[in-house]
Design a protein around this motif. Structure first.
Motif, short mmCIF file in Angstrom:
data_model
loop_
_atom_site.label_atom_id
_atom_site.label_comp_id
_atom_site.label_asym_id
_atom_site.label_seq_id
_atom_site.Cartn_x
_atom_site.Cartn_y
_atom_site.Cartn_z
N THR A 1 2.99 -1.96 -6.37
CA THR A 1 1.96 -1.35 -4.59
C THR A 1 0.65 -1.30 -5.91
O THR A 1 0.70 -0.57 -6.62
N ARG B 1 4.35 9.88 -4.76
CA ARG B 1 4.40 10.46 -2.91
C ARG B 1 5.23 8.98 -1.81
O ARG B 1 5.96 10.27 -1.42
N SER C 1 10.84 3.50 -4.80
CA SER C 1 9.55 4.08 -4.59
C SER C 1 9.20 3.88 -5.79
O SER C 1 8.26 3.09 -5.94
N ASN D 1 5.04 1.42 0.82
CA ASN D 1 5.57 2.03 -1.03
C ASN D 1 6.78 3.13 -0.21
O ASN D 1 7.92 3.58 -0.51
N SER E 1 0.97 6.34 -5.51
CA SER E 1 1.34 6.24 -4.76
C SER E 1 3.32 6.19 -5.21
O SER E 1 3.66 6.62 -3.39
N ARG F 1 0.78 -1.36 -0.29
CA ARG F 1 -0.01 0.08 0.21
C ARG F 1 1.64 1.07 0.28
O ARG F 1 1.90 1.45 -0.03
N THR F 2 0.76 2.10 -0.06
CA THR F 2 1.02 3.83 -0.07
C THR F 2 2.00 3.83 1.02
O THR F 2 3.86 4.34 0.75
#
Length: 546
Positions: A269, A278, A262, A34, A275, A30-31
């Motif tokens: 992800t 960010r 990321s 990541n 995500s 999930r965000t």
């Protein structure tokens, strides 16, 4: 050129299909997870502390703290530019894929940009993995020396590095869910670690602390051997050569690397088009804030009758700074931070802080192997690594690129071997990481500038700020790429030689020859795996195999 942006509500697998790839990796992040991968690889408890000895000698407290903010500002600009591109192309290939999509197609330029960005990223990723676990080996070796009297000779440190890399290879082989869980834990481990160091060095320090004014105004130049204080050519600033201040930026610039993770984790992800950007940006911003607090606290924590040794030998020069430096004679690069903690909190308290830091660095190295292996996997998927079919293989049970994981670990070990005969090898490894990664980071940002309206924005965009941010970021990276190729100590000999240019000459020279002789005829940049139906078939086969 572009296959179009992904609307915020689009399915991740559909977007990956639009980019030409099957969903081979398991999408289990999930965000926050990541973000956690990049934050863990940046790891202020790794980079800031493993290069603390270097920073004490090369610029001193003022460069460590004020210089950190200067570097942090420009790194944030680089991260913003990368985040905008990541939103449009959320794929594990990351930087080299972006370069291929953004470069002009005429004359094979897109393929050439993709090839060389990929190889810069490859070298930088291997070097940053080496640097992280190399630093971890120093700190583990120091703990074993203090508690059990284990030697800190280079062969022992290299042996510990081999064990650490082996463990990190195993953890990554077990699957993305375990790695994701450990990364989530790592974020809070780092927060607790920084808080503990601030409390020990500033709040509960058993001695009088060094005042902030001294920290922010003290510059040091110990870049010569044998205790001499060389005058590098060029202008002098704050009593020391400006050149020394600039190369002292290496502490901050090296620490603030690895956030491309990321992007490399995009295919694992959920909602990757938002995500991933960010994760890139927030991992940098939060690290800059906490890193400044950490470095300020470490310098404030240098104890009472032990005040800073002035670069000019002024009357207020004294024993504390030198005491921390001298600890490196037996504990290598880990010595100064440990000396500060033990002076501030006593033997037991100092060792507890050391164990907290070792834990954070362990998480950092594990995440670096994760990101490194995904880059190798993606680059191999497009045929750009010798033996690509082998490195691209997916373990059907764990859905991880197992072979790429072990290539990342072994490559990092090989890059650290010069430490057996070169005391400056660690600084060279960190320079290799900085140059390799930042050239790869900035190339897509520069190409996005050149693309102008050809670039199709994703849902995460800089809008009208894209151009000024991209220009400033590009100028900064060109500057540091040249800077960290230059000598870092005097006199320049086999023991102090910065072998960063040699590594790039060998690896990238080989890649250039390979491209000129062979690859330019067949490497066309990222290649699609098939039609939508063929991609779905690949995914069904993987599901059946698992």
């Amino acid at each position: 050129m572009s296959s179009g942006p992904a609307p915020a509500s689009s399915n991740d697998v559909e977007r990956l299909h639009q980019l030409g790839y099957a969903q081979e990796l398991r999408r289990g992040m999930r965000t926050f997870s990541n973000f956690a991968v990049s934050f863990t690889i940046i790891s202020i408890l790794s980079g800031c502390l493993t290069l603390f000895y270097f920073a004490m000698n090369t610029g001193g407290p003022a460069v460590m703290t004020i210089g950190w903010l200067v570097v942090g500002f420009f790194v944030t600009l680089v991260a913003l530019g990368m985040g905008e591109v990541a939103s449009s192309y959320p794929t594990a290939g990351g930087l080299y894929y972006w370069a291929a999509k953004l470069a002009p197609e005429s004359g094979g330029n897109a393929a050439a940009w993709s090839w060389f960005v990929g190889w810069f990223n490859f070298v930088g990723q291997v070097a940053v993995t080496a640097g992280i676990d190399f630093g971890l080996a120093f700190f583990i070796n120091a703990f074993l020396n203090i508690v059990f009297g284990v030697s800190t000779a280079p062969p022992v440190t290299i042996g510990i590095l081999a064990i650490v890399l082996f463990i990190h290879g195993l953890l990554n082989t077990f699957g993305i869910r375990l790695v994701s869980l450990l990364n989530d834990i790592s974020v809070w481990w780092h927060v607790v670690g920084v808080a503990a160091i601030v409390l020990v060095t500033v709040v509960f320090n058993q001695h009088t602390r060094t005042d902030l004014g001294t920290v922010f105004s003290t510059f040091v130049n110990n870049t010569g051997s044998g205790g001499d204080n060389p005058q590098w050519p060029g202008p002098v600033a704050f009593g020391i050569p400006l050149y020394v201040i600039l190369i002292g930026f290496l502490n901050a610039q090296y620490t603030l690397t690895g956030y491309d993770a990321s992007a490399h984790m995009s295919e694992e992800t959920h909602d990757a088009h938002t995500s991933a950007p960010r994760g890139i940006v927030f991992s940098v911003v939060i690290s800059v804030i906490f890193g400044f607090i950490l470095l300020t606290a470490m310098n404030v924590g240098i104890t009472p009758d032990k005040v800073f040794a002035s670069a000019t030998g002024a009357p207020n020069a004294a024993t504390g700074y030198q005491h921390a430096l001298d600890s490196a004679a037996t504990l290598s690069n880990a010595g100064p931070p440990i000396a500060i903690w033990i002076d501030a909190a006593g033997h037991t308290g100092g060792l507890l802080i050391l164990l907290l830091v070792i834990g954070a660095q362990f998480y950092c190295g594990m995440s670096s192997v994760t990101a490194n292996s995904r880059m190798i996997y993606a680059f191999s998927r497009d045929g750009a690594v010798p033996g690509s079919s082998f490195w691209h293989r997916i373990n059907p049970r764990t859905r991880t690129p197992t072979n790429s994981i072990w290539l990342a670990a072994v490559g990092a070990f090989v890059l650290a071997l010069p430490y057996l005969f070169s005391p400056v090898a660690y600084a060279a490894v960190t320079s290799i990481a900085v140059v390799g990664l930042y050239v790869a980071y900035i190339a897509p940002v520069y190409l996005r500038l050149r693309a102008g309206s050809r670039f199709v924005e994703g849902p995460w965009t800089l809008g009208r700020w894209s151009r000024p941010i991209g220009i400033a970021a590009t100028i900064w990276v060109v500057f540091i790429a040249i800077l960290f190729m230059l000598p870092q100590a005097q006199p320049i000999n086999i023991n102090t030689f910065n072998y960063t240019p040699v590594v790039f000459l060998i690896v990238l020279g080989g890649a250039a020859i390979w491209y000129a002789v062979s690859a330019r005829h067949w490497f066309k940049g990222p290649k699609v795996q098939g039609s939508a139906e063929e991609l779905a078939e690949i995914e069904r086969d993987l599901e059946l195999a698992s």
